[in-house]
Design a protein around this motif. Structure first.
Motif, PDB file in Angstrom:
ATOM      1  N   ALA A  91       0.812  -1.213   0.000  1.00 55.08           N
ATOM      2  CA  ALA A  91       0.000   0.000   0.000  1.00 55.08           C
ATOM      3  C   ALA A  91       0.849   1.269   0.000  1.00 55.08           C
ATOM      4  N   GLU A  92       1.897   1.299   0.812  1.00 59.46           N
ATOM      5  CA  GLU A  92       2.649   2.543   1.002  1.00 59.46           C
ATOM      6  C   GLU A  92       3.883   2.662   0.116  1.00 59.46           C
ATOM      7  N   ARG A  93       4.457   1.543  -0.280  1.00 64.08           N
ATOM      8  CA  ARG A  93       5.692   1.579  -1.052  1.00 64.08           C
ATOM      9  C   ARG A  93       5.568   0.954  -2.438  1.00 64.08           C
ATOM     10  N   SER A  94       4.420   0.380  -2.756  1.00 61.56           N
ATOM     11  CA  SER A  94       4.172  -0.300  -4.041  1.00 61.56           C
ATOM     12  C   SER A  94       5.192  -1.410  -4.300  1.00 61.56           C
ATOM     13  N   VAL A  95       5.516  -2.140  -3.240  1.00 57.13           N
ATOM     14  CA  VAL A  95       6.458  -3.254  -3.336  1.00 57.13           C
ATOM     15  C   VAL A  95       5.706  -4.532  -3.011  1.00 57.13           C
TER      16      VAL A  95
END
Length: 146
Positions: A91-95
């Motif tokens: 969600a926060e880092r697109s990893v």
């Protein structure tokens, strides 16, 4: 895992191709695959390099760049699960990573979570013994003689 051919063989094959021998004929002469010679020659003409490239995945993890973020997550919430970390990374880092990748990342850094001890049982719980179940059959020794 397969090993690269020796550099000496590569140079001899590429010298033969450079001297005018076809790639197929060079492959037959040096008993190397045709596609291999074609790849070697294409690599040598584009880069000028005759050495084999390093095999395998480069060392490290794709999570190395997110180390501070992950360690911050563990400090914010002591009992965070790997699945929750996986969701936050997405969600926060697109990893997108697997649970095993997260597990190995923390294992390499010797970061472990220990489950907290249960509350010690009360004195009553330590001395409690289960009673006989109602409706259970009496033992043969407890039946009075009739």
């Amino acid at each position: 895992m397969a090993h690269a051919y020796s550099h000496d063989l590569r140079v001899r094959v590429l010298d033969a191709v450079g001297a005018g021998l076809s790639r197929r004929a060079a492959a037959l002469r040096y008993q190397v695959g045709i596609a291999t010679v074609i790849r070697w020659a294409a690599h040598a003409t584009t880069t000028g390099e005759t050495r084999a490239c390093r095999q395998g995945r480069p060392p490290g993890s794709k999570l190395d760049t997110h180390e501070a973020f992950l360690l911050t997550l563990t400090e914010e919430k002591d009992d965070i699960t790997l699945a929750e970390m996986q969701d936050r990374l997405r969600a926060e880092r697109s990893v997108s990573v697997g649970l095993g990748t997260l597990w190995r990342f923390f294992a390499r850094r010797a970061v472990t979570w220990k489950k907290s001890q249960r509350t010690p049982p009360s004195r009553l719980a330590r001395t409690w013994r289960p009673r006989a179940r109602l409706g259970s059959r009496p033992s043969p020794t407890s039946i009075p003689n009739a």
